[in-house]
Motif scaffolding. Structure first.
Motif, mmCIF file in Angstrom:
data_model
loop_
_atom_site.group_PDB
_atom_site.id
_atom_site.type_symbol
_atom_site.label_atom_id
_atom_site.label_comp_id
_atom_site.label_asym_id
_atom_site.label_seq_id
_atom_site.Cartn_x
_atom_site.Cartn_y
_atom_site.Cartn_z
ATOM 1 N N LEU A 60 0.825 -1.205 0.000
ATOM 2 C CA LEU A 60 0.000 0.000 0.000
ATOM 3 C C LEU A 60 0.864 1.262 0.000
ATOM 4 N N GLY A 61 1.971 1.223 0.712
ATOM 5 C CA GLY A 61 2.889 2.362 0.718
ATOM 6 C C GLY A 61 3.430 2.638 -0.682
ATOM 7 N N GLY A 62 3.748 1.579 -1.419
ATOM 8 C CA GLY A 62 4.203 1.742 -2.800
ATOM 9 C C GLY A 62 3.117 2.333 -3.678
ATOM 10 N N GLN A 63 1.876 1.862 -3.491
ATOM 11 C CA GLN A 63 0.758 2.412 -4.265
ATOM 12 C C GLN A 63 0.535 3.884 -3.934
ATOM 13 N N LEU A 64 0.630 4.216 -2.645
ATOM 14 C CA LEU A 64 0.434 5.597 -2.212
ATOM 15 C C LEU A 64 1.488 6.509 -2.834
ATOM 16 N N LEU A 65 2.723 6.066 -2.829
ATOM 17 C CA LEU A 65 3.797 6.853 -3.416
ATOM 18 C C LEU A 65 3.580 7.023 -4.922
ATOM 19 N N GLU A 66 3.183 5.946 -5.579
ATOM 20 C CA GLU A 66 2.953 5.993 -7.023
ATOM 21 C C GLU A 66 1.849 6.996 -7.389
ATOM 22 N N VAL A 67 0.726 6.932 -6.690
ATOM 23 C CA VAL A 67 -0.378 7.839 -7.006
ATOM 24 C C VAL A 67 -0.020 9.282 -6.640
ATOM 25 N N ASN A 68 0.738 9.466 -5.561
ATOM 26 C CA ASN A 68 1.162 10.822 -5.194
ATOM 27 C C ASN A 68 2.097 11.413 -6.242
ATOM 28 N N GLU A 69 2.964 10.591 -6.818
ATOM 29 C CA GLU A 69 3.860 11.091 -7.862
ATOM 30 C C GLU A 69 3.056 11.537 -9.089
ATOM 31 N N GLU A 70 2.013 10.774 -9.425
ATOM 32 C CA GLU A 70 1.158 11.162 -10.548
ATOM 33 C C GLU A 70 0.430 12.477 -10.247
ATOM 34 N N ILE A 71 -0.031 12.614 -9.009
ATOM 35 C CA ILE A 71 -0.713 13.855 -8.599
ATOM 36 C C ILE A 71 0.242 15.039 -8.715
ATOM 37 N N CYS A 72 1.459 14.860 -8.248
ATOM 38 C CA CYS A 72 2.438 15.952 -8.299
ATOM 39 C C CYS A 72 2.733 16.364 -9.736
ATOM 40 N N GLU A 73 2.764 15.390 -10.657
ATOM 41 C CA GLU A 73 3.023 15.716 -12.062
ATOM 42 C C GLU A 73 1.855 16.478 -12.681
ATOM 43 N N LEU A 74 0.627 16.149 -12.281
ATOM 44 C CA LEU A 74 -0.551 16.779 -12.877
ATOM 45 C C LEU A 74 -0.935 18.112 -12.244
ATOM 46 N N ARG A 75 -0.601 18.284 -10.968
ATOM 47 C CA ARG A 75 -1.041 19.498 -10.271
ATOM 48 C C ARG A 75 -0.360 20.713 -10.901
ATOM 49 N N PRO A 76 -1.132 21.726 -11.248
ATOM 50 C CA PRO A 76 -0.532 22.900 -11.899
ATOM 51 C C PRO A 76 0.324 23.703 -10.928
ATOM 52 N N VAL A 77 1.297 24.361 -11.509
ATOM 53 C CA VAL A 77 2.153 25.244 -10.720
ATOM 54 C C VAL A 77 1.386 26.528 -10.480
ATOM 55 N N GLU A 78 1.373 26.975 -9.246
ATOM 56 C CA GLU A 78 0.665 28.203 -8.908
ATOM 57 C C GLU A 78 1.690 29.316 -8.715
ATOM 58 N N GLU A 79 1.679 30.211 -9.675
ATOM 59 C CA GLU A 79 2.582 31.363 -9.587
ATOM 60 C C GLU A 79 1.981 32.353 -8.603
ATOM 61 N N THR A 80 2.769 32.773 -7.657
ATOM 62 C CA THR A 80 2.282 33.755 -6.688
ATOM 63 C C THR A 80 3.065 35.046 -6.890
ATOM 64 N N SER A 81 2.340 36.113 -6.933
ATOM 65 C CA SER A 81 3.009 37.416 -7.034
ATOM 66 C C SER A 81 3.217 37.936 -5.620
ATOM 67 N N PRO A 82 4.251 38.718 -5.430
ATOM 68 C CA PRO A 82 4.496 39.233 -4.078
ATOM 69 C C PRO A 82 3.337 40.099 -3.607
ATOM 70 N N SER A 83 3.035 39.987 -2.336
ATOM 71 C CA SER A 83 1.938 40.786 -1.775
ATOM 72 C C SER A 83 2.349 42.251 -1.703
ATOM 73 N N ALA A 84 1.376 43.113 -1.478
ATOM 74 C CA ALA A 84 1.642 44.551 -1.388
ATOM 75 C C ALA A 84 2.617 44.842 -0.254
ATOM 76 N N GLN A 85 2.472 44.126 0.844
ATOM 77 C CA GLN A 85 3.353 44.352 1.988
ATOM 78 C C GLN A 85 4.781 43.935 1.656
ATOM 79 N N GLU A 86 4.939 42.826 0.925
ATOM 80 C CA GLU A 86 6.277 42.386 0.540
ATOM 81 C C GLU A 86 6.929 43.383 -0.410
ATOM 82 N N LYS A 87 6.129 44.019 -1.268
ATOM 83 C CA LYS A 87 6.666 45.008 -2.196
ATOM 84 C C LYS A 87 7.153 46.251 -1.464
#
Length: 133
Positions: free
Chosen positions: A93-120
């Motif tokens: 089950l641990g192997g299956q969990l790792l396998e499915v998590n790797e697939e999730i990580c590949e599919l999940r989109p990258v979320e670009e974050t812009s610096p907040s007003a306070q950080e600027k």
């Protein structure tokens, strides 16, 4: 067709649910031993005699050392067999969990974050070394 993120997250939740339902477990392997002893007058040295045993042992590593346990009864052997099987299931089950998590990580989109007003607005600090007297 590749799995969707929702499908993969469902598979991950199913594997996690199975892991949560696992019972007692222990690592190692159970082997059967037997044979002849060192006493030449013993029954095990007669022709056709199968010898002593079978005896069952659990062998596993504990803190880098090999530990062997012999079972005192058929009930203790059966208990250990269930626990070792549960550990093997956990590893699967641990192997299956790792396998499915790797697939999730590949599919999940990258979320670009812009610096907040306070950080600027934050002033940059100089990197001067302090003087030691």
């Amino acid at each position: 067709m590749p799995n969707s993120l929702v499908d993969l997250e469902g598979r991950r939740a199913a594997v996690q649910s199975q892991i949560a339902r696992l019972g007692d477990m222990r690592s190692g392997s159970i082997t059967e031993t037997g044979g002849r002893c060192g006493n030449p007058n013993c029954h095990c040295h007669q022709s056709g005699d199968p010898g002593h045993g079978p005896y069952f042992r659990l062998t596993r590593k504990v803190k880098g050392k090999t530990v062997t346990e012999t079972f005192s009864s058929p009930a203790s052997l059966a208990k250990a067999q269930r626990e070792v099987a549960e550990c093997q299931r956990f590893r699967e089950l641990g192997g299956q969990l790792l396998e499915v998590n790797e697939e999730i990580c590949e599919l999940r989109p990258v979320e670009e974050t812009s610096p907040s007003a306070q950080e600027k607005k934050r002033p940059k600090r100089s990197k001067r070394k302090s003087r030691v007297k």
